[in-house]
Design a protein around this motif. Structure first.
Motif: not given
Length: 248
Positions: A171-176, A197-206, A208-215
C-alpha cells in the motif's frame, strides 16, 4: 561418640568374645547405613524444597511475562481500532477528490496511522531462561508445563501478521509516488517542482490503492479476532498458574 564405639570394640576383642564382636560390628554397620540413609533423605528433602522455590520463582516470572502480553494485546486492539477508523476516513476523502482535489492532502494525513505496523510478539524472557538452562522439568505439573511450552512454541498470529506486513508495504509503495503533485510539494518543501498539478492526481481511481485499503481492513479485523483469542488463552494460563501456586 566415635571413641565410645571404639572403646566397646576394643573391649570385646580383648575379652576374646568373637560372637559378640561380630554382632556388635554388624550393629555398627547397620547404624552407619541408617545414618547415611537419614543424611540422604535430609539432602533429598532440602533439594525438594529448593526445587519448589525455583519452580515458584519460574512460574511467577512466566506470569509476569504473560501479564505483559495481555497489556500488549490491549494496546494492539486499541491501535487496530484507530487504524480501522483512519481507513474508513481515508475512503471518505478519496471519494471526494474529484470534486475537491485538496481532499488528497487530508487523505495523506491518514496514512501514518494506517501504515503504522504494530504486531504481537510474546514476551519470552522467563521461558527462554528456563529452557536455556535445561531445567524446564522443575515444573512438576505435566499439564501446566505442556500448556506453557505450547503457548511459547507457536504464535498463531504469525500468518496474519506477515500478511499485514506485506499488505502495508505494498500500500505504501502504491500510494507514495501518487501523492507527489505541485500543491503537496509546495506545502511540504516551500519549493516549486515540475510535477503534476493536484487536479490531475488519480490516486482515488487506482484499484491497487483501493484494494490495498480493503485488504488491510480485512486483515486488521482478522488480527483482532486472533488477538482476542490470544488474550483469552493468556488469561486462562495465568489463572491456572495462580491455582497451581495456591495449591502448592
Amino acid at each position: 561418640m566415635i571413641k565410645f564405639f571404639r572403646h566397646i570394640r576394643n573391649s570385646l576383642l580383648e575379652e576374646n568374645k568373637l560372637s559378640k564382636y561380630l554382632l556388635y560390628a554388624i550393629g555398627e554397620i547397620v547404624l552407619v547405613v541408617i545414618g547415611i540413609l537419614i543424611a540422604l533423605q535430609i539432602n533429598a528433602w532440602n533439594q525438594t524444597k529448593e526445587d519448589i522455590k525455583k519452580e515458584e520463582k519460574f512460574l511467577l516470572e512466566i506470569k509476569e511475562n504473560l501479564i505483559e502480553d495481555l497489556q500488549k494485546v490491549d494496546t494492539l486492539l486499541l491501535a487496530n481500532k484507530r487504524k480501522l477508523i483512519r481507513i474508513d476516513t481515508a475512503y471518505h476523502y478519496l471519494s471526494l477528490i474529484d470534486a475537491q482535489p485538496m481532499m488528497g492532502r487530508k487523505f495523506s494525513y491518514q496514512m501514518p496511522t494506517i501504515t503504522n505496523l504494530k504486531l504481537f510478539v510474546p514476551t519470552t524472557v522467563a521461558f527462554s531462561n528456563i529452557t536455556a538452562t535445561g531445567k524446564i522439568d522443575l515444573l512438576r505439573s505435566d499439564p501446566l508445563r505442556k500448556e506453557i511450552s505450547r503457548y511459547y512454541s507457536d504464535n498463531p498470529l504469525d500468518g496474519v501478521q506477515n500478511q499485514i506486513k506485506v499488505t502495508t508495504q505494498t500500500l505504501l509503495d502504491n500510494v507514495a509516488h501518487q501523492m507527489i503533485n505541485k500543491t503537496m510539494m509546495k506545502a511540504v518543501t516551500k519549493r516549486d517542482f515540475d510535477v503534476i498539478p493536484i487536479t490531475e492526481m488519480k490516486i482515488h481511481k487506482d484499484p491497487k490503492v483501493l484494494s490495498g485499503l480493503f485488504v488491510l481492513t480485512n486483515k486488521t479485523l482478522e488480527h483482532n479476532i486472533l488477538l482476542k483469542a490470544t488474550k483469552t488463552e493468556v488469561e486462562d494460563l495465568v489463572a491456572k498458574i495462580d491455582a497451581y501456586l495456591k495449591k502448592t
